[in-house]
Enzyme design. Structure first.
Site, short mmCIF file in Angstrom:
data_model
loop_
_atom_site.label_atom_id
_atom_site.label_comp_id
_atom_site.label_asym_id
_atom_site.label_seq_id
_atom_site.Cartn_x
_atom_site.Cartn_y
_atom_site.Cartn_z
N GLY A 120 0.82 -1.20 0.00
CA GLY A 120 0.00 0.00 0.00
C GLY A 120 0.85 1.25 0.00
N ALA A 121 1.92 1.23 0.79
CA ALA A 121 2.83 2.37 0.88
C ALA A 121 4.07 1.93 1.66
CB ALA A 121 2.15 3.56 1.57
N MET A 122 5.07 2.82 1.70
CA MET A 122 6.32 2.52 2.40
C MET A 122 6.82 3.78 3.10
SD MET A 122 8.68 0.53 3.37
CE MET A 122 10.17 0.94 4.27
N ASN B 124 9.54 5.30 3.95
CA ASN B 124 10.86 5.90 3.81
C ASN B 124 10.87 7.27 4.50
OD1 ASN B 124 11.48 3.77 1.85
ND2 ASN B 124 10.26 4.98 0.43
N GLU C 277 1.62 5.77 7.44
CA GLU C 277 3.02 6.00 7.06
C GLU C 277 3.61 7.17 7.84
OE1 GLU C 277 4.26 3.63 5.38
OE2 GLU C 277 2.28 2.81 4.98
#
Length: 857
Positions: free
Chosen positions: A267-269, A271, A302
């Site tokens: 879905g997302a990361m 970073n 996130e």
């Protein structure tokens, strides 16, 4: 190429020996003419690190196409025996060391390392990095483990027209004569390698500023018209304000970029300062508000990682939950309190907990704080336990210690461990100090055991219908993999009765601690038994909820439609769904419950989940001889609700998708054809690209559309999403050659990008095509070991899970027997064994549910 698999033991030895000070990473994505390269890119890494023992040896992680040169303290390192699974061996270390690695690195199309994508609309190339769990070594040489943090300084050479984004702000840009430039970034604070990042390409960008933080939102140029930065920035600002106030610790960077990137696996990361998000969260057509709520949750999840995971990071992947569970829980808390999505806890109960309950009843369930002896094991622990069960237990913990104490403990935790690494013990110490409670026993029961308890109310009534006895009874899990323990629960019992307007409203609530098998509730003695009783009201604890017969009758008689609040409805729907999955409620009875209440369900997220779940139940849990009648009933309800819904509303969109999934009969399929060609008009229904593809998929699955129709639709929508939808449509055709080609693409062609593989697998099987896909059951077990050996973790898991033969036609004893023979093989990789075991368990569950439904007929 052998995939490197760092073990916890080797990581511990390396962490005890080394302290990494900094990485200086230069990446060149251009050729001599300044144009973007298409196969490989140049990577030059300078690593400065200290060693605890002079003369010691260690290894540097690197997966390179070719190595040009390696020096250690200005001396050449012999790399003639280099193998990616062993990395670069460094011997004769000094107290302080400088290693320089010059290499050519390969782009990927798997969503790992440095992913390269070419937009079919304009031919532009886009790059983004994805390093979790341990893929930074595919881009630069590093010590690729979370507890060897360092400062990163990136330099990226790209074409002039490209944007470049990393964890920190650009320091300056150097122009070159060949129409390229090098962007030099400011050194970062100490980070783990897996959250370092670099994204490059001709991205479109929108900018904002809030509370001293520069904000950016990026997407491909061809998607710029679909970017809605105002809503994204609003949620971002609300998130930062809530987290700053609640944690008492500021975000540790001065900029925050969110980039919607193509062909993203997750879905997302998270970073640090450079969050990458799946492009599906850019909406090319109308979506329901539930979808927007989900995007808001992803944004806040996130962002929470900037504290949970980035500022303070788990020492090793055993404690992955310290990142994911906390981010999931506090994102829901933030969303409910700081954004317009005030029903976030309803969504949490409906989505997160449903995911957790399913995962926790698998034979491969594991504790929240689980064992991860190596990276490959960690990679399959990104599951409903690590995210959703952990978050559910944290919600229970916050109720147990008190919300204020819980948040105060987080302030101390972040303050003490900033830029460092932690274990479970560090977190429990902070929680215990803030709350004054000894959490050792709680941790052992909730975090270090597997499985979920079942909670039900047992009572007796006197002649006046009042409770003369009332107990909460919990049963420990009996699954082979579960821990078979009873846990302490903090929960609420809610009594719902009829008000003058005919609604079911809560008239009494008792909150208490439940310990042991039986817990009396003396406050309810003498109270009149209401039509509906919820033994986990407000969803405070994590358990399987069972409805008593009186409450179940109330719901079947339409009572669920008379509950004005969304959370108790979600709990009732969830309990009914779980009873259906467990074979305690027949699929036909679950369908009747849905038909009685779904068309007046006001919460759009609940409605969409109900429609998905009842379709799934009809596909695999229903008596196959009765299922056509069930599909017909659902299609008729969906058709009526579609036309009755407010034109252009979310509910109208939800019901058209339910109709597309349920339609089987000729008259309904003709309606679907009419929706596409314009002969059947539904007022207010917007036939945007996404809905047109969904309609075409339904027609393809039933043999009412073919190659010419797919080609025509692709000409209308030649985007990357259009190409993926076309791949799904081609696979859905009820033709032997279509299935053969889909199977080849999914399992044999290793050049297929990750997103296309996923699209093909999505179309391979359809409930109406049992005879076509049944022959692939034995082929699956013959094929997946080789796929697991050849493919990267992400791609292999997609195949093993997505093609497991849990199709309508393969819910059979023969499939179970074949799976058992497969699992008896001693040479299977642990990850492969786990995923196939979960597929097998789904067949067992489906057979049990089918038997229940058959008996009910």
């Amino acid at each position: 190429m052998t995939v490197p698999n760092l073990t916890r033991e080797d990581a511990g030895v390396r962490a005890a020996l080394l302290r990494v000070e900094s990485y200086d990473v230069s990446l060149d994505f251009t050729d001599a003419d300044g144009a973007p390269t298409d196969k490989t890119f140049r990577s030059v890494t300078t690593v400065r690190f200290a060693a605890g023992r002079s003369g010691a040896s260690t290894f540097l992680d690197l997966v390179a196409d070719t190595i040009d040169k390696v020096t250690l303290n200005d001396q050449l390192v012999d790399v003639s025996g280099y193998e990616p699974d062993r990395g670069v061996v460094l011997t004769g270390l000094a107290a302080d060391n400088v290693v320089v690695v010059e290499a050519q690195m390969a782009y990927t199309n798997t969503g790992e390392g440095m992913h390269r994508f070419v937009d079919p609309i304009d031919g532009e190339a886009y790059l983004y990095s994805q390093f979790e769990t341990a893929d930074a070594k595919r881009v630069y040489a590093c010590f690729d483990q979370p507890d060897l943090k360092a400062s990163f300084t990136f330099h990226a050479t790209v074409p002039d027209a490209w944007e470049v984004v990393s964890n920190s702000k650009p320091a300056h840009t150097q122009q070159h004569e060949n129409r390229s430039k090098t962007v030099h970034f400011v050194p970062t604070p100490r980070l783990s390698a897996y959250i370092s990042a670099l994204v490059a390409g001709p991205y479109h960008v929108a900018r904002d500023h809030h509370d001293g933080i520069d904000l950016g939102v990026y997407c491909r140029k061809s998607l710029a018209e679909h970017l809605d930065p105002d809503e994204i920035f609003t949620i971002t600002r609300q998130g930062f304000d809530w987290y700053h106030a609640s944690f008492g610790v500021r975000y540790f960077l001065d900029k925050y970029d969110q980039l919607f990137v193509p062909e993203f696996n997750a879905g997302a990361m998270e970073n640090a300062g450079c969050v990458t998000i799946r492009e599906d969260y850019l909406f090319r057509g109308k979506v329901t508000d539930a979808r927007r709520e989900r995007r808001g949750e992803v944004i806040l999840h996130e962002m929470a990682h900037m504290w949970f995971g980035d500022l303070v990071t788990m020492r090793w992947w055993d404690d992955l939950w310290l990142n994911e569970s906390f981010a999931t829980y506090v994102a829901a808390l933030c969303q409910a309190e700081a954004t317009r999505f005030t029903n976030a806890w309803t969504t949490f109960a409906n989505v997160e907990k449903t995911w957790a309950y399913r995962q926790d009843q698998q034979p491969t369930t594991h504790p929240i704080a689980t064992d991860a002896p190596d990276v490959q094991t960690a990679e399959i622990n990104y599951d409903g336990i690590t995210y959703a069960k952990g978050a559910s237990v944290l919600k229970q913990l916050a109720a147990y210690v008190g919300r204020d104490h819980f948040l105060a403990s987080l302030h101390e935790y972040f303050t003490e461990h900033a830029y460092g690494n932690t274990t479970l013990t560090d977190l429990l110490d902070a929680l215990a100090a803030a709350s004054g409670r000894d959490l050792g026993a709680w941790s052992k029961l909730w975090l270090e055991t597997a499985g979920l308890d079942t909670m039900r109310a047992e009572y007796e009534l006197d002649t006046d219908g009042r409770y003369s006895r009332f107990e909460l009874v919990q049963a420990a899990p009996t699954d082979v993999a579960a821990s078979n323990v009873l846990r302490p629960h903090r929960l609420a019992v809610g009594l719902y009765d009829n008000d003058p307007d005919g609604n079911l409203v809560r008239t009494r609530r008792v909150e208490l601690d439940v310990i042991g098998e039986r817990t009396p509730v003396p406050e309810l003695i003498g109270v009149s038994a209401p039509p509906l009783l919820l033994a986990n009201d407000d969803d405070l604890t994590y358990c399987k909820l069972r409805l008593d017969d009186r409450s179940l009758r109330t719901l079947r008689d339409g009572g669920i439609a008379r509950l004005p609040e969304s959370l108790p409805r979600a709990l009732c729907w969830s309990a009914a769904w779980d009873m259906t999955r467990d074979g305690e409620l027949a699929t036909r009875d679950y369908l009747a419950l849905v038909l009685a209440g779904a068309d007046v369900e006001s919460n759009i997220g609940l409605l969409q989940s109900l429609n998905r779940q009842v379709l799934r139940a009809l596909e695999i849990y229903a008596d196959p001889s009765w299922a056509p009648a069930g599909f017909r009933a659902l299609a008729e309800k969906s058709f009526a609700a579609l036309h009755a819904a407010e034109p252009g509303s979310d509910h109208q969109l939800a019901w058209v998708h339910a109709f597309l999934g349920a339609a089987r009969d000729a008259d309904h399929l003709e309606v679907i054809r009419g929706l596409l060609d314009g002969s059947h008009i539904v007022a207010g229904l917007s036939l945007d690209a996404e809905l047109r593809w969904a309609i075409l998929h339904s027609l393809c699955a039933h043999g009412m559309a073919g190659d010419e129709d797919i080609a025509a639709e692709l000409e209308r929508d030649p985007s990357a999403a259009g190409h993926r939808h076309a791949a799904t449509a081609r696979a859905l055709r009820p033709l032997a050659e279509a299935k053969a080609e889909a199977w080849r693409l999914a399992t044999e062609d290793d050049t297929v990008p990750n997103a296309v593989q996923e699209a093909v697998i999505r179309g391979f099987s359809h409930p109406a095509q049992g005879d076509l896909v049944a022959p692939y059951m034995p082929r699956y077990f013959e094929t997946v070991p080789d796929v697991w050996r050849r493919r990267s973790s992400e791609l292999a898991q997609t195949v093993v899970i997505g093609l497991f033969p849990s199709w309508t036609s393969t819910i059979t004893q023969d499939t179970l027997d074949t799976a058992d023979e497969f699992l008896a093989r001693s040479e299977l990789a642990p990850g492969l064994r786990r995923l196939v075991s979960e597929g097998r368990a789904d067949i067992v569950r489906a057979l049990r549910a089918r038997a229940t439904d058959t008996a009910a007929g």
